[in-house]
Design a protein around this motif. Structure first.
Motif, PDB file in Angstrom:
ATOM      1  N   LYS A  79       8.161 -46.168  -5.270  1.00  0.00           N
ATOM      2  CA  LYS A  79       7.170 -45.892  -5.777  1.00  0.00           C
ATOM      3  C   LYS A  79       5.844 -45.928  -5.023  1.00  0.00           C
ATOM      4  O   LYS A  79       4.778 -45.349  -5.473  1.00  0.00           O
ATOM      5  CB  LYS A  79       7.059 -47.356  -6.751  1.00  0.00           C
ATOM      6  N   LEU A  80       5.883 -46.830  -3.979  1.00  0.00           N
ATOM      7  CA  LEU A  80       4.522 -46.830  -3.058  1.00  0.00           C
ATOM      8  C   LEU A  80       4.361 -45.438  -2.557  1.00  0.00           C
ATOM      9  O   LEU A  80       3.133 -44.745  -2.459  1.00  0.00           O
ATOM     10  CB  LEU A  80       4.523 -47.846  -2.106  1.00  0.00           C
ATOM     11  N   ASN A  81       5.389 -44.836  -1.980  1.00  0.00           N
ATOM     12  CA  ASN A  81       5.279 -43.429  -1.473  1.00  0.00           C
ATOM     13  C   ASN A  81       5.056 -42.646  -2.371  1.00  0.00           C
ATOM     14  O   ASN A  81       4.195 -41.462  -1.900  1.00  0.00           O
ATOM     15  CB  ASN A  81       6.776 -43.054  -0.748  1.00  0.00           C
ATOM     16  N   LEU A  82       5.327 -42.520  -3.651  1.00  0.00           N
ATOM     17  CA  LEU A  82       5.048 -41.464  -4.495  1.00  0.00           C
ATOM     18  C   LEU A  82       3.392 -41.757  -4.721  1.00  0.00           C
ATOM     19  O   LEU A  82       2.670 -40.654  -4.973  1.00  0.00           O
ATOM     20  CB  LEU A  82       5.661 -41.860  -5.816  1.00  0.00           C
ATOM     21  N   ILE A  83       2.867 -43.002  -4.797  1.00  0.00           N
ATOM     22  CA  ILE A  83       1.412 -43.092  -5.265  1.00  0.00           C
ATOM     23  C   ILE A  83       0.569 -42.639  -3.993  1.00  0.00           C
ATOM     24  O   ILE A  83      -0.561 -41.983  -4.053  1.00  0.00           O
ATOM     25  CB  ILE A  83       0.918 -44.635  -5.372  1.00  0.00           C
ATOM     26  N   ASN A  84       0.942 -43.173  -2.721  1.00  0.00           N
ATOM     27  CA  ASN A  84       0.273 -42.653  -1.397  1.00  0.00           C
ATOM     28  C   ASN A  84       0.214 -40.943  -1.324  1.00  0.00           C
ATOM     29  O   ASN A  84      -0.666 -40.561  -0.832  1.00  0.00           O
ATOM     30  CB  ASN A  84       1.141 -43.338  -0.231  1.00  0.00           C
TER      31      ASN A  84
END
Length: 282
Positions: A79-84
């Protein structure tokens, strides 16, 4: 949205708390299901009063809970990688339905300015212990505040759906991004398990979405769906719970087979057990 004259799609049971039966009414144009009857705001909290409601606990009591927490850790990083990847310039991030706060704690450590909303006092207390700041309601937030708003398996719990989407539009910055994750009632595992499909999760899930429903509902607020992504782990998790509801036990091998079959079929028709929707403001 007027569902008063809409036909029943399926009847399903609350396997977690009450054993009550509910109807799912379908809006054919939107391809959206509504749980009927929907509990009143006063009565709704009692349907969350279960130790088995796993998103409100960090428990690792059973093999199932340990597996859930392991998959959750993997999912948090994705999820964090997607947002970044979508917003390399870190800014203000709101997560609605924060649960026990692991996602916002991770995002905060990565440089995002984070805020959470979580109605469960038990889950919120766990989040606060992890340093997650909160606001009580979306209505308390000033307009055009956030660069990113996330709702990970939360939109289906919101009573006033259209009002919620309107509020998301209000507090989102121009060119801001909304990321929504919800189950997909058109998936193979949903059709296979039928009334036992765990992701119906009535009456906690008040709404049940398709890709069409998400696109049309957000388009009403001039919010554009730009990307749909699969959540491949959800088919296995949901199938495992569905096996329990259907047979009384967690059949890991059967659940893995159905979850795998669902993902294989979804490679052809892109109807995964759950989807992530990336939505942009104008």
């Amino acid at each position: 949205m007027d569902f008063s004259t809409k036909p029943t799609y399926i009847k399903v049971k609350d396997f977690t708390v009450s054993n009550e039966e509910f109807e799912l009414i379908i809006d054919e144009e939107l391809q959206l299901l509504k749980t009927y009857p929907q509990p009143s705001p006063v009565n709704l909290p009692k349907y969350y009063e279960s130790e088995d409601y796993i998103s409100h606990t960090d428990g690792k009591r059973t093999l199932f809970e340990k597996m859930y927490q392991f998959i959750k850790t993997h999912s948090l990083n994705k999820k964090l990688n997607l947002i970044n990847s979508l917003l390399p310039q870190k800014g203000n991030l709101l997560d609605i339905g924060t649960g026990t706060g692991d996602f916002l704690a991770l995002a905060k450590n990565a440089g995002w300015k984070t805020t959470g909303i979580e109605p469960s006092q038990k889950a919120r207390a766990i989040s606060i212990s992890k340093g997650v700041p909160f606001v009580e309601n979306v209505s308390d937030i000033k307009k055009t505040t956030f660069d990113v708003i996330t709702m990970w398996h939360v939109l289906e719990h919101i009573p006033n759906l259209e009002q919620q989407i309107s509020e998301l539009k209000r507090i989102l910055k121009p060119n801001g991004t909304i990321i929504i994750a919800v189950p997909n009632f058109k998936s193979y595992d949903a059709k296979h398990y039928g009334t036992f499909w765990a992701a119906y999760d009535v009456p906690r899930h008040l709404w049940h979405f398709s890709k069409t429903a998400i696109e049309k509902l957000f388009a009403k607020q001039d919010l554009k769906l730009i990307k749909t992504l699969p959540m491949v782990f959800d088919s296995f998790y949901v199938s495992l719970l569905s096996e329990k509801y259907k047979t009384g036990r967690m059949n890991f091998f059967k659940a893995f087979y159905i979850g795998l079959k669902s993902n294989i079929k979804a490679k052809q028709n892109f109807e995964y057990s759950s989807h992530i929707y990336v939505i942009k403001n104008s």
